[in-house]
Design a protein around this motif. Sequence first.
Motif, PDB file in Angstrom:
ATOM      1  N   HIS A  13      23.035  27.257  16.784  1.00  0.00           N
ATOM      2  CA  HIS A  13      21.681  27.616  16.315  1.00  0.00           C
ATOM      3  C   HIS A  13      21.733  27.849  15.463  1.00  0.00           C
ATOM      4  O   HIS A  13      22.060  28.834  14.615  1.00  0.00           O
ATOM      5  CB  HIS A  13      21.379  28.142  17.937  1.00  0.00           C
ATOM      6  CG  HIS A  13      19.506  28.201  16.806  1.00  0.00           C
ATOM      7  ND1 HIS A  13      18.473  29.459  17.862  1.00  0.00           N
ATOM      8  CD2 HIS A  13      18.767  28.101  15.693  1.00  0.00           C
ATOM      9  CE1 HIS A  13      17.967  29.603  17.705  1.00  0.00           C
ATOM     10  NE2 HIS A  13      17.522  28.566  16.206  1.00  0.00           N
ATOM     11  N   SER A  14      21.444  27.032  13.978  1.00  0.00           N
ATOM     12  CA  SER A  14      21.349  27.361  12.423  1.00  0.00           C
ATOM     13  C   SER A  14      20.407  26.512  12.055  1.00  0.00           C
ATOM     14  O   SER A  14      20.040  25.068  12.229  1.00  0.00           O
ATOM     15  CB  SER A  14      22.638  27.465  11.750  1.00  0.00           C
ATOM     16  OG  SER A  14      22.866  26.832  10.875  1.00  0.00           O
ATOM     17  N   HIS A  15      20.080  27.101  10.833  1.00  0.00           N
ATOM     18  CA  HIS A  15      18.707  26.265  10.211  1.00  0.00           C
ATOM     19  C   HIS A  15      19.608  25.859   8.686  1.00  0.00           C
ATOM     20  O   HIS A  15      18.487  27.054   7.543  1.00  0.00           O
ATOM     21  CB  HIS A  15      17.396  26.683  10.024  1.00  0.00           C
ATOM     22  CG  HIS A  15      16.744  27.145  11.100  1.00  0.00           C
ATOM     23  ND1 HIS A  15      15.530  26.022  11.609  1.00  0.00           N
ATOM     24  CD2 HIS A  15      16.811  28.465  12.466  1.00  0.00           C
ATOM     25  CE1 HIS A  15      15.767  26.917  13.090  1.00  0.00           C
ATOM     26  NE2 HIS A  15      16.311  27.482  13.819  1.00  0.00           N
ATOM     27  N   GLY A  23      14.055  27.135   6.686  1.00  0.00           N
ATOM     28  CA  GLY A  23      15.527  27.319   6.736  1.00  0.00           C
ATOM     29  C   GLY A  23      15.100  27.066   4.337  1.00  0.00           C
ATOM     30  O   GLY A  23      14.229  27.416   4.316  1.00  0.00           O
ATOM     31  N   PRO A  24      16.659  26.913   4.089  1.00  0.00           N
ATOM     32  CA  PRO A  24      16.154  26.990   2.652  1.00  0.00           C
ATOM     33  C   PRO A  24      16.273  26.240   2.054  1.00  0.00           C
ATOM     34  O   PRO A  24      16.001  24.668   2.680  1.00  0.00           O
ATOM     35  CB  PRO A  24      18.422  26.458   2.532  1.00  0.00           C
ATOM     36  CG  PRO A  24      18.739  26.097   4.015  1.00  0.00           C
ATOM     37  CD  PRO A  24      17.757  26.755   4.672  1.00  0.00           C
ATOM     38  N   PRO A  49      16.706  22.014  13.197  1.00  0.00           N
ATOM     39  CA  PRO A  49      15.719  22.373  12.271  1.00  0.00           C
ATOM     40  C   PRO A  49      14.122  22.446  13.746  1.00  0.00           C
ATOM     41  O   PRO A  49      14.546  21.694  14.243  1.00  0.00           O
ATOM     42  CB  PRO A  49      15.255  20.453  12.123  1.00  0.00           C
ATOM     43  CG  PRO A  49      16.510  19.974  11.298  1.00  0.00           C
ATOM     44  CD  PRO A  49      17.819  20.900  12.879  1.00  0.00           C
ATOM     45  N   HIS A  50      13.551  22.877  13.293  1.00  0.00           N
ATOM     46  CA  HIS A  50      12.502  23.673  13.913  1.00  0.00           C
ATOM     47  C   HIS A  50      11.454  22.103  14.679  1.00  0.00           C
ATOM     48  O   HIS A  50      11.568  21.248  12.956  1.00  0.00           O
ATOM     49  CB  HIS A  50      11.735  24.490  13.741  1.00  0.00           C
ATOM     50  CG  HIS A  50      11.470  25.721  13.309  1.00  0.00           C
ATOM     51  ND1 HIS A  50      11.784  26.611  14.718  1.00  0.00           N
ATOM     52  CD2 HIS A  50      12.461  26.871  12.533  1.00  0.00           C
ATOM     53  CE1 HIS A  50      12.129  27.916  14.436  1.00  0.00           C
ATOM     54  NE2 HIS A  50      12.535  27.500  13.157  1.00  0.00           N
ATOM     55  N   TYR A  51      11.800  21.952  15.561  1.00  0.00           N
ATOM     56  CA  TYR A  51      10.715  20.797  16.196  1.00  0.00           C
ATOM     57  C   TYR A  51       9.218  21.510  16.877  1.00  0.00           C
ATOM     58  O   TYR A  51       9.416  21.906  17.479  1.00  0.00           O
ATOM     59  CB  TYR A  51      10.394  19.706  16.753  1.00  0.00           C
ATOM     60  CG  TYR A  51       9.865  18.738  17.053  1.00  0.00           C
ATOM     61  CD1 TYR A  51       9.378  17.711  16.765  1.00  0.00           C
ATOM     62  CD2 TYR A  51       9.250  18.829  18.039  1.00  0.00           C
ATOM     63  CE1 TYR A  51       9.214  16.595  16.418  1.00  0.00           C
ATOM     64  CE2 TYR A  51       7.841  18.052  18.618  1.00  0.00           C
ATOM     65  CZ  TYR A  51       7.540  16.501  18.122  1.00  0.00           C
ATOM     66  OH  TYR A  51       7.065  15.604  18.041  1.00  0.00           O
ATOM     67  N   HIS A 204      19.075  31.110   8.115  1.00  0.00           N
ATOM     68  CA  HIS A 204      18.256  30.784   7.740  1.00  0.00           C
ATOM     69  C   HIS A 204      18.449  30.669   6.259  1.00  0.00           C
ATOM     70  O   HIS A 204      17.035  30.323   5.119  1.00  0.00           O
ATOM     71  CB  HIS A 204      16.897  31.219   8.204  1.00  0.00           C
ATOM     72  CG  HIS A 204      16.125  31.157   9.208  1.00  0.00           C
ATOM     73  ND1 HIS A 204      16.607  31.296  10.393  1.00  0.00           N
ATOM     74  CD2 HIS A 204      14.196  30.525   9.748  1.00  0.00           C
ATOM     75  CE1 HIS A 204      15.516  30.254  11.682  1.00  0.00           C
ATOM     76  NE2 HIS A 204      14.414  30.229  10.845  1.00  0.00           N
ATOM     77  N   SER A 205      18.972  31.330   5.943  1.00  0.00           N
ATOM     78  CA  SER A 205      19.155  31.409   4.318  1.00  0.00           C
ATOM     79  C   SER A 205      20.713  32.159   4.277  1.00  0.00           C
ATOM     80  O   SER A 205      21.481  32.583   4.520  1.00  0.00           O
ATOM     81  CB  SER A 205      18.101  32.664   4.139  1.00  0.00           C
ATOM     82  OG  SER A 205      18.285  34.398   3.992  1.00  0.00           O
ATOM     83  N   ASN A 206      21.016  32.633   2.949  1.00  0.00           N
ATOM     84  CA  ASN A 206      22.321  32.868   2.791  1.00  0.00           C
ATOM     85  C   ASN A 206      22.376  35.123   2.492  1.00  0.00           C
ATOM     86  O   ASN A 206      22.367  35.271   1.996  1.00  0.00           O
ATOM     87  CB  ASN A 206      22.871  32.160   1.417  1.00  0.00           C
ATOM     88  CG  ASN A 206      21.366  32.542   0.072  1.00  0.00           C
ATOM     89  OD1 ASN A 206      20.420  32.706   0.009  1.00  0.00           O
ATOM     90  ND2 ASN A 206      21.749  32.630  -0.788  1.00  0.00           N
TER      91      ASN A 206
END
Length: 248
Positions: A13-15, A23-24, A49-51, A204-206
Amino acid sequence: MRKLTTFHYVDIHSHILYGVDDGPDNIETSIEMMKIAYDEGIRKIVATPHYHPGKCTMGYEQLRRNFELFKEQMKDVCPEIELALGREIYYTSDILDDLEAQAHLTMEDSKYILIEYHPTVEYSYLRTSISNVMQMGYTPVIAHIERYMCVLEDWKLALELKNMGAVIQVNAGSVIGDSGSKVKKFIKRLLKEEIVDVIGTDAHSNGRRSPRIQECAKYICRKFDEDYAKALLRDNAERILKGEYLED
């Protein structure tokens, strides 16, 4: 580089894919996220990615093009990390129609779908939706189950959903207390009862929401036997991506 446990991890589970959701925004941030993931011991990442009907509904062909471009760009950054594609589906009354019309909302074209809800979702609605999805032939992976207040108040409801056939996912940060002591205690009980199936970063980010899993993995490996630790952090995710049944 940090000392790792004896096996590497799959982040289900990653954006991490830039320019497709919340996300980025750019490739530079995605690259930094990838480097963090590598340092954490992650060797496979599922971009999810979100849907969300009416909000995040990028078509599959465009999403696939963005994903393949990203994979090409990442070859020289972290060639050891494998990338896969899924979606994180926000459940609404329209989702069943969308699932019927679009076969590409699943995890790597398997029958597994990563599905999320509003934090205040009523349990009856959650349970009915899981049943509806399964009747269509899909296996729901419930994203970050610790966020849903109805289940958080009664951990046995998570067991009921699992017994229905749903897959239970929690976030790595929540395991170690990033979401507060109540959530940590809740997840500890789910882990003790072996209700949790997979752990993801939901990165969602770094920055604050970066793909960090090592501290969680060390906790899991310290508290639970090796077979369950590997199932949570690697093996069950691999089975999902292959479309295989999870082992009881």
